[in-house]
Design a protein around this motif. Structure first.
Motif, PDB file in Angstrom:
ATOM      1  N   LEU A   1       0.615  -1.277  -0.028  1.00 13.11           N
ATOM      2  CA  LEU A   1       0.237  -0.029  -0.019  1.00 13.11           C
ATOM      3  C   LEU A   1       0.887   1.282  -0.044  1.00 13.11           C
ATOM      4  N   LYS A   2       1.764   1.280   0.817  1.00 17.11           N
ATOM      5  CA  LYS A   2       2.963   2.307   0.670  1.00 17.11           C
ATOM      6  C   LYS A   2       3.460   2.592  -0.744  1.00 17.11           C
ATOM      7  N   LYS A   3       4.021   1.305  -1.131  1.00 14.96           N
ATOM      8  CA  LYS A   3       4.813   1.263  -2.332  1.00 14.96           C
ATOM      9  C   LYS A   3       4.053   1.784  -3.546  1.00 14.96           C
ATOM     10  N   PHE A   4       2.672   1.580  -3.585  1.00 15.00           N
ATOM     11  CA  PHE A   4       1.657   2.179  -4.539  1.00 15.00           C
ATOM     12  C   PHE A   4       1.144   3.419  -4.362  1.00 15.00           C
ATOM     13  N   GLY A   5       1.328   4.071  -3.113  1.00 13.80           N
ATOM     14  CA  GLY A   5       0.847   5.684  -2.859  1.00 13.80           C
ATOM     15  C   GLY A   5      -0.679   5.207  -2.473  1.00 13.80           C
ATOM     16  N   TRP A   6      -1.055   4.168  -1.957  1.00 14.36           N
ATOM     17  CA  TRP A   6      -2.549   4.072  -1.654  1.00 14.36           C
ATOM     18  C   TRP A   6      -2.786   4.191  -0.024  1.00 14.36           C
ATOM     19  N   GLU A   7      -1.785   4.523   0.922  1.00 12.15           N
ATOM     20  CA  GLU A   7      -2.093   4.649   2.368  1.00 12.15           C
ATOM     21  C   GLU A   7      -3.124   5.527   2.540  1.00 12.15           C
ATOM     22  N   THR A   8      -3.249   6.444   1.961  1.00 11.66           N
ATOM     23  CA  THR A   8      -4.181   7.614   2.139  1.00 11.66           C
ATOM     24  C   THR A   8      -5.851   7.152   1.589  1.00 11.66           C
ATOM     25  N   GLN A   9      -5.703   6.154   0.695  1.00 10.10           N
ATOM     26  CA  GLN A   9      -6.911   6.057   0.058  1.00 10.10           C
ATOM     27  C   GLN A   9      -7.916   4.903   0.726  1.00 10.10           C
ATOM     28  N   PHE A  10      -7.112   4.195   1.692  1.00 12.14           N
ATOM     29  CA  PHE A  10      -7.849   3.170   2.479  1.00 12.14           C
ATOM     30  C   PHE A  10      -8.095   3.505   3.835  1.00 12.14           C
ATOM     31  N   ASP A  11      -9.331   3.180   4.386  1.00 14.66           N
ATOM     32  CA  ASP A  11      -9.823   3.413   5.640  1.00 14.66           C
ATOM     33  C   ASP A  11      -9.681   2.455   6.555  1.00 14.66           C
ATOM     34  N   GLY A  12      -9.183   1.375   6.051  1.00 18.00           N
ATOM     35  CA  GLY A  12      -9.061   0.312   6.997  1.00 18.00           C
ATOM     36  C   GLY A  12      -8.298  -0.992   6.276  1.00 18.00           C
ATOM     37  N   SER A  13      -7.452  -1.890   6.608  1.00 17.84           N
ATOM     38  CA  SER A  13      -6.784  -2.899   6.154  1.00 17.84           C
ATOM     39  C   SER A  13      -6.970  -4.413   7.031  1.00 17.84           C
ATOM     40  N   PHE A  14      -7.338  -5.398   6.420  1.00 25.20           N
ATOM     41  CA  PHE A  14      -7.506  -6.467   7.233  1.00 25.20           C
ATOM     42  C   PHE A  14      -7.060  -7.836   6.670  1.00 25.20           C
TER      43      PHE A  14
END
Length: 220
Positions: free
Chosen positions: A125-138
């Motif tokens: 998620l960090k590599k793709f620049g998606w950290e701020t796109q998601f509100d949760g990760s399971f």
């Protein structure tokens, strides 16, 4: 496949491998390194291997009847090899960035629900620049001392977000993703660009069948 056609989704749960990114190259490499290190042979690896099942399930598929001790050894070695990879061969699908950005812009909440463990998931998620796109990760290892199944992970996501189940949709590329949604009584969308064949996805009877040209149905 149209039960969800008129539903406005407040939360979209995304599988990761085969849904948002191509990942088989790095997973296969970790398996090859695992088998080499442990001196194991699996002549039918290429025909049996699939992206999507959990590590435990894939180990059983590749080595049916193996002892519990040997299975645990394989799983430990694979985790070490895969979790310490820089994932050079794992890349987002071409339309993934636009899909996530459009959903966020429309006010949707997004979460990742994956059989990939927390470490690799957060790294990607960090590599793709998606950290701020998601509100949760399971991930299967979110609870100490337990390994959660995909249906259990979906259940965890439902408990975290105060959104009616009928306004939540699970998006994945395999029948297992559809089954996890069914288990939790939420709509399911199957993507046609991942690792599940179109025929087996149709047999799983998702509410939506999405192609690269029709993913905007998620904005309804």
């Amino acid at each position: 496949m149209n039960r969800a056609a008129s539903i406005r989704f407040g939360l979209v749960l995304f599988d990761l491998d085969g849904t948002l990114c191509r990942s088989e190259e790095d997973i296969i490499l970790a398996w090859q390194e695992t088998l080499d290190t442990l001196g194991l042979s699996c002549p039918r690896f290429r025909s049996l291997f699939r992206v999507g099942p959990s590590l435990q399930e894939m180990t059983d598929i590749l080595f049916p009847g193996i002892s519990r001790e040997r299975k645990e050894e394989i799983i430990r070695e694979f985790k070490f090899r895969y979790d310490n990879s820089p994932f050079p061969g794992t890349v987002p699908y071409e339309w993934a960035d636009a899909m996530l950005a459009a959903l966020k812009h429309a006010g949707r909440k997004l979460a990742v629900v994956t059989n990939k463990r927390q470490g690799p998931t957060r790294f990607l998620l960090k590599k793709f620049g998606w950290e701020t796109q998601f509100d949760g990760s399971f991930s299967p290892d979110i609870l100490p001392g337990k390994t959660l199944t995909k249906p259990e992970l979906v259940s965890c996501a439902l408990k975290q977000f105060d959104i009616a189940p009928e306004h939540i949709i699970m998006v994945g590329d395999t029948p297992g993703d559809i089954a996890a949604a069914r288990k939790n009584r939420i709509p399911a969308a199957a993507v046609t660009w991942g690792y599940g064949s179109r025929e087996e996805l149709k047999q799983a009877r998702p509410d939506l069948l999405l192609t690269p040209a029709t993913w905007r149905k998620l904005l309804q």
